[in-house]
Design an enzyme around this catalytic site. Structure first.
Site, PDB file in Angstrom:
ATOM      1  N   GLU A 109       0.857  -1.188   0.000  1.00  0.00           N
ATOM      2  CA  GLU A 109       0.000   0.000   0.000  1.00  0.00           C
ATOM      3  C   GLU A 109       0.890   1.235   0.000  1.00  0.00           C
ATOM      4  OE1 GLU A 109      -3.346   0.893  -0.099  1.00  0.00           O
ATOM      5  OE2 GLU A 109      -2.409   2.873  -0.034  1.00  0.00           O
ATOM      6  N   HIS A 131     -25.338  -2.271  -1.034  1.00  0.00           N
ATOM      7  CA  HIS A 131     -26.480  -2.219  -1.948  1.00  0.00           C
ATOM      8  C   HIS A 131     -27.005  -3.615  -2.245  1.00  0.00           C
ATOM      9  CE1 HIS A 131     -23.911   1.310  -2.814  1.00  0.00           C
ATOM     10  NE2 HIS A 131     -25.065   1.946  -2.899  1.00  0.00           N
TER      11      HIS A 131
END
Lengths: 525, 436
Positions: free
Chosen positions: A42, A60
């Site tokens: 990262e 969702h």
């Protein structure tokens, strides 16, 4: 600050995941079920520093997605897998549902004009809700329910009285995206993965059409398996391997966040205004109002194409747009209770669909790109799909017997009962020292964040793990305290404490520091 | 750990309001008073206010913040008041019971007979005024910056832009300058300065720091640390005027954009708040809508002088003591004051007829020269003062005799208003009213 980031990079690893967002960390965690030998690289100072920290926390159902897309398929499946996905991580997940609201503004005015009042009423009250349900059911979404105007207002009394009907989707969930990412990262580390922050991938070594290694700003690591989960930078990482061909065009989305003391009961579920296809100017599901897991109301997000992948700014136009949009849906929304505005950069491709596939040109390179919303919701299904490829490419198929399935989470003082609080304070008095007044975060929690498996190294890292500075005063009271604890625990001067890694110091000098340098300069001259 | 403490009075907060109230309560006869303070020391925000100008009304001399605080701290330390430092009140209920926590005692249940709210105020942040842009390090509220520099000994900025010309903003402009930082300018969205005139002179003019009125910050640049801000002129509706943007390089943006009374606990206890002040509605005894819960200082309304804070604290402390000792009976319906012409709000908001002299504190809505501030009942003045100049940032104080107030109570009307002073009335309501 320096301690952990200068850990030596290993010479080799079985698999390397590029990017420590939710997707990268979830894939790494999954890999550790089969082999511990995985690295996550990262470039930022912490995990969850890109879109994973700045979205609307919604899981969702898939109802907003275009039929036949990979997005829709993985979203619907991912949503179903969520309870299992978060199990054992110590992260809150709840299904608050989505209320899709139909009002006269759900259709274009020129369409409405051509209709008789009866036809219009029929469309808004009957046909649109039925259409929504039929669309969702075709995608495999279960439990959709049509609501009358009265039922909508009973459920969500703050919604505009202009509402005509609604559809309730019980599958929608809420999860804190950065807490989930951190939990997945820690779970992966518990099981042998290693995460290196401040480690930027600058090249992929490919020999004879196969991955041989990853070149970083801190040295090279040999590997035969690379998972590209680099978010908005996935196109650039793919190009490094010659496994690209797609472009990510950054699109930011701004959200306003409200004081939870004021808004914890403002909406029960997520609420969105239905708009006929073709009405949306921007490419987004259109946003809505939703609570966070903690109870803050959120309004947003916007969708603005930007040139800069680092553009997490919130513009005046976006703020105005959000106010305008939600002033209609919620005529009485608490404008004065805004405590924060944030923006995240989505990573869409031009096809607007996920790209999840092993490269056909570079063996051992798997792209997991174009993951924008509903990436959070799709994560479990994305991981499942990626694992299929990774098993083909050499990750063992046999689960490890020694895989630890539980990741212990630090308790949150604010959520404990008094008996439990007293038990902890007896054990360690720092549980009784409240550092953050707005969110009731104790020193013990801050310490746990700094000394965790994926440790917080800066103010934002502590904030994401503990909520210090997330309340109504936004760190005005606790900022210097947290900075002091970070400095003490990391063994650095407080002037080296940063907000979000290199280049973001909180303090620039000690008092009299500028005067001393001034004097020194005059002395020399 | 679980023992319930039952003091006569709990004062929440140990700033000038809390200290003043606790001491006044003791003087009025209470023996068992507890102060609960979340910070590490007594004094509230005063220890970081190292400039002078405190106490001219209370002590007749100007002191620094730490000096002013110390006078009360010494008295508290010499008293029997129980002080709980590093202690956070987690909950307050309408029955006046509260839950607090610290490292030593753990979670405590406290059931006092009366409570004084003295939590002070907090600063408005960039998000509450919705400044667009990035969220880098270096965006800091003026009071927090003051603490960093004066208490922690740390500089949060070197090239500084200050937004807001309230007193803290002005004082911090000078403080940064004295520390060798460069203050590029102070920007004020209004067309008039927000702070006291003396601070404009002593903090800006004396240090050649420019003040830009009718300007605001419209964008914060810098992904990691503040690199610059965009400033723009604003129109009469306070909206930025396109085309007037100017990029100002800086590494810190210091915000002095307002203070908000800190009433989260008051809300938990069901105390009625006044939307105009952001604080509890109180009567002349500084008692809130919840019986036995009193409030004073900046939790009621942000005062511009600590002397006023102390004054309300003493009233609250005495009244709380009277309440505990059973001397006071709460009257039924209190009279609600009406803010009249050019008056934004008045504190106290209610009059319950306790036959004491009462000081009314109020702010005007707009600046006005040569005015008469007065208290009237049914059009008859009860008390009045000529004021050369009224400005929204400067509070006006009016004293009223108990006799006069009785009149208002019997008529059921009390209005505070600001009228232009004309020649005719220059002989003055004071004279007309006699000396009472």
């Amino acid at each position: 600050m320096k301690r952990r980031i200068h850990l030596e990079l290993p010479d080799s690893a079985q698999a390397i995941v590029v990017g420590a967002g939710i997707i990268g960390c979830a894939i790494a965690r999954e890999i550790t079920r089969y082999t511990p030998d995985v690295l996550v690289l990262e470039k930022e100072n912490d995990v969850a520093c890109g879109a994973s920290k700045a979205n609307n926390a919604e899981v969702h159902s898939g109802i907003g997605e275009e039929a036949g897309t990979l997005k829709q398929k993985l979203n619907v499946r991912g949503n179903r897998m969520y309870d299992e996905f978060v199990k054992g991580l110590g992260v809150d997940f709840k299904r608050q549902g989505l209320l899709i609201v139909v009002t006269p503004r759900s259709i274009l005015p020129q369409v409405a004009e051509k209709m008789s009042p009866e036809e219009l009423d029929d469309l808004l009250r009957v046909n649109i809700p039925r259409g929504i349900v039929a669309y969702g059911e075709a995608a495999g979404i279960e439990g959709l329910r049509i609501l009358t105007r009265e039922e909508v207002l009973e459920r969500e009394p703050n919604v505009t009285p202009e509402v005509v009907s609604g559809v309730f989707d019980p599958n929608y969930g809420l999860v804190c995206p950065y807490k989930l990412t951190i939990a997945l990262a820690e779970h992966a580390v518990m099981n042998g993965a290693r995460i290196f922050c401040n480690t930027e991938v600058v090249g992929i070594r490919v020999v004879d059409g196969a991955v041989k290694g990853v070149i970083t700003n801190r040295g090279e690591i040999s590997t035969s398996l690379v998972v590209n989960a680099a978010g908005v930078f996935a196109d650039e990482v793919a190009d490094m391997a010659g496994a690209g061909g797609f472009r990510i065009h950054p699109r930011k989305g701004a959200t306003l966040l409200f004081d939870r003391q004021v808004t914890s009961e403002y909406v029960r579920s997520s609420v969105a205004l239905f708009r006929m296809p073709g009405m949306k100017k921007e490419r987004s599901k259109g946003g809505g109002a939703m609570p966070t897991v903690e109870g803050n109301l959120q309004l947003g997000p916007t969708a603005v194409e930007v040139d800069d992948k680092y553009d997490t700014s919130v513009s005046a136009e976006e703020i105005e747009e959000i106010f305008e949009r939600f002033h209609y849906l919620f005529p009485n929304f608490p404008k004065d209770a805004v405590i924060s505005a944030f923006s995240g950069v989505r990573a869409p491709t031009h096809e607007e669909d996920f790209i999840i596939e092993p490269s056909d040109r570079v063996r051992g390179f798997v792209n997991v790109a174009g993951i924008q919303s509903p990436g959070l919701a799709s994560a479990p299904a994305i991981v499942e799909m990626v694992m299929g490829f990774l098993h083909e490419l050499g990750i063992p198929r046999e689960p490890r017997p020694d895989f630890k399935s539980l990741r212990p989470a630090t308790p949150r003082f604010a959520e404990l009962d008094d008996k439990e609080r007293n038990r902890l304070i007896k054990m360690d008095p720092r549980w009784g020292n409240i550092v953050c007044r707005c969110e009731y975060v104790t020193e013990a929690e801050v310490l746990a964040a700094i000394h965790s498996l994926v440790p917080a190294r800066d103010m934002d890292g502590v904030k994401r793990r503990t909520r210090t500075g997330m309340g109504r005063c936004q760190g005005g009271f606790c900022g210097h305290r947290v900075a002091g604890i970070l400095a003490r625990e990391l063994g650095v001067p407080v002037t080296e404490v940063t907000k979000s890694g290199e280049g973001s110091p909180i303090y620039l000098a000690e008092t009299k520091g500028f005067l001393r340098t001034e004097r020194a300069r005059h002395g020399q001259g | 750990m679980a023992k319930v403490r039952k003091p006569e009075l709990v004062v929440i907060g140990a700033g000038p309001a809390g200290l003043g109230a606790a001491l006044a309560a003791c003087e009025a006869g209470l023996k068992d008073v507890m102060i609960v303070e979340r910070d590490v020391e007594l004094g509230g925000i005063l220890p970081q206010c190292i400039h002078d100008g405190f106490g001219s009304m209370v002590f007749g001399e100007t002191l620094t913040g730490p000096q002013y605080a110390q006078r009360y701290v010494d008295r508290v330390e010499g008293s029997d008041i129980e002080v709980k430092l590093n202690t956070m009140v987690l909950d307050l209920r309408a029955d006046r019971s509260l839950t607090a926590v610290n490292s030593r005692d753990g979670v405590m249940e406290i059931k006092p007979k009366a409570v004084v709210l003295a939590m002070g105020c907090r600063e408005r942040t960039r998000h509450q005024i919705l400044i667009p842009g990035y969220r880098p390090a270096g965006v800091i509220c003026a009071g927090a910056a003051q603490r960093d520099i004066n208490i922690e000994g740390l500089m949060p900025g070197r090239r500084v832009v200050i937004l807001g010309s309230g007193d803290i903003g002005l004082i911090m402009a000078r403080r940064f300058a004295l520390e060798g930082a460069e203050v590029e300018g102070v920007y004020e969205i209004m067309d008039h300065p927000g702070g006291l005139t003396r601070n404009l002179v002593q903090c800006l003019y004396d240090y050649d720091i420019p003040l830009h009125l009718s300007h605001t910050v419209t964008f914060i640049h810098g992904r990691k640390r503040v690199e610059a801000v965009t400033v723009s002129r604003v129109n009469d509706n306070l909206k930025p005027v396109p085309g007037t943007e100017r990029l100002v390089l800086c590494d810190a943006l210091v915000l002095s954009v307002g203070l908000i009374p800190e009433n989260e606990l008051s809300k938990r206890a069901g105390v009625l708040l006044d939307p105009a002040t952001g604080g509890p509605v109180v009567d002349e005894n500084m008692e809130t809508s919840v019986e036995g819960i009193f409030a004073c200082g900046n939790v009621v309304n942000v005062f511009d002088l600590v002397d006023y804070v102390t004054h309300t604290a003493e009233i609250a402390g005495r009244a709380a003591a009277e309440y505990v000792l059973g001397r006071k009976e709460r009257k039924g319906e209190a009279l609600r004051l009406r803010p009249g012409r050019n008056v934004r709000f008045v504190v106290p908001q209610l009059l319950s007829g306790s036959e004491k002299e009462v000081y009314f504190y109020f702010r005007v809505s707009r600046p006005e020269r040569a005015v008469r501030a007065q208290l009237v009942t049914d059009g008859t003045p009860l008390a009045a003062r000529k004021v050369r100049m009224v400005r929204p940032p400067e509070m006006v104080r009016l004293r009223a005799d108990p006799e006069r107030l009785k009149e208002a109570l019997s008529r059921g009307d009390l209005t505070v208003e600001v009228l232009p002073e004309d020649k005719e009335s220059e002989r003055g309501p004071e004279q007309r009213m006699g000396k009472g």
